[in-house]
Design an enzyme around this catalytic site. Sequence first.
Site: not given
Ligand code: NAP
Length: 262
Positions: A140, A153
């Site tokens: 990120s 984070y």
């Molecule tokens: P999201 O929509 O909340 O999805 C997170 C995913 O991770 C879900 O599939 C969730 O599935 C899984 N997960 C969460 N806790 C887990 C655990 N303990 N064990 C296994 N799986 C787990 O978030 P996202 O935005 O797509 O994030 C994906 C990545 O992008 C992350 O690394 C995040 O830090 C990064 N990111 C996101 C943003 C943003 O603005 N969205 C910006 C920068 C970076 P379950 O709940 O089914 O386990």
Amino acid sequence: MPKNPTVLITGASTGIGAIYADRFARRGHDLVLVARNITRLEDVAARLRDETGVTIDILQADLTNLDELAKVEERLRDDDRIGILVNNAGGNLAGGFLTQETDAVAKLVALNTTAVVRLASAVAPRFAEAGEGAIINISSVVGLAPEFAMTVYGATKAFVTFLSQGLSLDLGPKGVYVQAVLPAATRTEIWEHSGVDVNTLSGVMEAGDLVDAALVGFDRREAVTIPPLPDAGQWDTYQAARLAILPNTRQEHPAERYRTAG
Ligand code: NAP
């Protein structure tokens, strides 16, 4: 390793990970999808099997639980059809450091860093032995800036970017490609989980656009891909400034400003 290797994606039940699943399936890759929510994983898998015909396995695992994480590590070690690991699962916490529970902070660190490095460690020797393979780590831009006020984070994401850059130097010469992807605000549920209404933010990217851009970087074999950054030269300047410090750190004596009189 097959020409179109299987892709193992963590956090594939929703958000950015589910889009990676969609895009790699449409490229003809079989998938192994990992997350906790089995119903959502099965929904993603059923739709993609139907729409693309690829083979999709599901591994239900809470990546903060070392026994469950070990199942995923084992799969990565043993299944030589898997040629791409997408370390995507991650989370954030609401509030600031003083209001975040110590156990919740430790769990976040386990998910965002320990799981990422353990999975990379499980698969890297096999990839290096084969002389091919790819690891995509979702980091990120928050990891670049304590000023974003998401301290733990951001610290985990600084770890992911550093790890990726280091692994790229370490494994690149052995034929293993490592990419760090640094999204900025992207429209997914992570914001809701972090206590922020994403609709109050400006400059939010759609997850589909983010992943499509990240895959352009992947196809170009970029080490670091920052989809929202308009001027790639800014990143290059930042890296050059960092590298310029390094030769000056090898000194027998402390810098003049730290020398005590007498
Ligand atoms: P999201 O929509 O909340 O999805 C997170 C995913 O991770 C879900 O599939 C969730 O599935 C899984 N997960 C969460 N806790 C887990 C655990 N303990 N064990 C296994 N799986 C787990 O978030 P996202 O935005 O797509 O994030 C994906 C990545 O992008 C992350 O690394 C995040 O830090 C990064 N990111 C996101 C943003 C943003 O603005 N969205 C910006 C920068 C970076 P379950 O709940 O089914 O386990």
